[in-house]
Design a protein around this motif. Sequence first.
Motif, PDB file in Angstrom:
ATOM      1  N   LEU A 225       0.657  -1.267   0.131  1.00 11.81           N
ATOM      2  CA  LEU A 225       0.049  -0.001   0.037  1.00 11.81           C
ATOM      3  C   LEU A 225       0.774   1.256  -0.020  1.00 11.81           C
ATOM      4  O   LEU A 225       0.488   2.363  -0.681  1.00 11.81           O
ATOM      5  N   ALA A 226       1.931   1.121   0.803  1.00 10.82           N
ATOM      6  CA  ALA A 226       2.806   2.540   0.730  1.00 10.82           C
ATOM      7  C   ALA A 226       3.663   2.620  -0.833  1.00 10.82           C
ATOM      8  O   ALA A 226       3.664   3.864  -0.971  1.00 10.82           O
ATOM      9  N   LEU A 227       3.802   1.630  -1.181  1.00  9.73           N
ATOM     10  CA  LEU A 227       4.267   1.641  -2.545  1.00  9.73           C
ATOM     11  C   LEU A 227       3.476   2.059  -3.277  1.00  9.73           C
ATOM     12  O   LEU A 227       3.551   3.162  -4.551  1.00  9.73           O
ATOM     13  N   GLY A 228       2.209   1.485  -3.468  1.00  6.47           N
ATOM     14  CA  GLY A 228       1.067   2.082  -4.402  1.00  6.47           C
ATOM     15  C   GLY A 228       0.890   3.350  -4.068  1.00  6.47           C
ATOM     16  O   GLY A 228       0.537   4.392  -5.274  1.00  6.47           O
ATOM     17  N   TYR A 229       0.612   4.034  -3.030  1.00  8.03           N
ATOM     18  CA  TYR A 229       0.568   5.255  -2.537  1.00  8.03           C
ATOM     19  C   TYR A 229       1.617   6.354  -3.178  1.00  8.03           C
ATOM     20  O   TYR A 229       1.370   7.444  -3.868  1.00  8.03           O
ATOM     21  N   ALA A 230       2.783   5.732  -2.929  1.00  3.89           N
ATOM     22  CA  ALA A 230       4.157   6.547  -3.479  1.00  3.89           C
ATOM     23  C   ALA A 230       3.786   6.704  -4.998  1.00  3.89           C
ATOM     24  O   ALA A 230       4.219   7.915  -5.586  1.00  3.89           O
ATOM     25  N   MET A 231       3.520   5.671  -5.685  1.00  2.00           N
ATOM     26  CA  MET A 231       3.614   5.798  -7.216  1.00  2.00           C
ATOM     27  C   MET A 231       2.261   6.534  -7.555  1.00  2.00           C
ATOM     28  O   MET A 231       2.450   7.241  -8.780  1.00  2.00           O
ATOM     29  N   ALA A 232       1.279   6.509  -6.674  1.00  2.00           N
ATOM     30  CA  ALA A 232       0.098   7.435  -7.177  1.00  2.00           C
ATOM     31  C   ALA A 232       0.387   8.738  -7.040  1.00  2.00           C
ATOM     32  O   ALA A 232      -0.011   9.587  -7.725  1.00  2.00           O
ATOM     33  N   VAL A 233       1.068   9.193  -5.996  1.00  2.00           N
ATOM     34  CA  VAL A 233       1.380  10.717  -5.787  1.00  2.00           C
ATOM     35  C   VAL A 233       2.420  11.105  -6.624  1.00  2.00           C
ATOM     36  O   VAL A 233       2.544  12.463  -7.262  1.00  2.00           O
ATOM     37  N   MET A 234       3.444  10.292  -7.227  1.00  2.00           N
ATOM     38  CA  MET A 234       4.612  10.786  -8.040  1.00  2.00           C
ATOM     39  C   MET A 234       3.787  11.023  -9.420  1.00  2.00           C
ATOM     40  O   MET A 234       2.886  10.259  -9.863  1.00  2.00           O
ATOM     41  N   ASP A 235       3.942  12.326  -9.778  1.00  3.06           N
ATOM     42  CA  ASP A 235       3.463  12.643 -11.425  1.00  3.06           C
ATOM     43  C   ASP A 235       4.472  12.487 -12.234  1.00  3.06           C
ATOM     44  O   ASP A 235       5.620  12.771 -12.298  1.00  3.06           O
TER      45      ASP A 235
END
Length: 60
Positions: free
Chosen positions: A50-60
């Motif tokens: 979940l942390a990796l998914g969130y980090a990838m979603a936040v990165m643009d």
Amino acid sequence: MADDGWYEDGDTVREAERGRRVARIGMSVVTGLFGAVVLAVVAVALAVVLALGYAMAVMD
């Protein structure tokens, strides 16, 4: 079996039943601890995903 006064009639059966009961309790404890460890590993893995998914979603 030698008659040394340690075991009387029925004591061997009672000792065998006690041994089985102790073994069953021991296996239950080991199984419970193993289950707790597996659940903890799954929880940590889920948190990482979940942390990796969130980090990838936040990165643009």
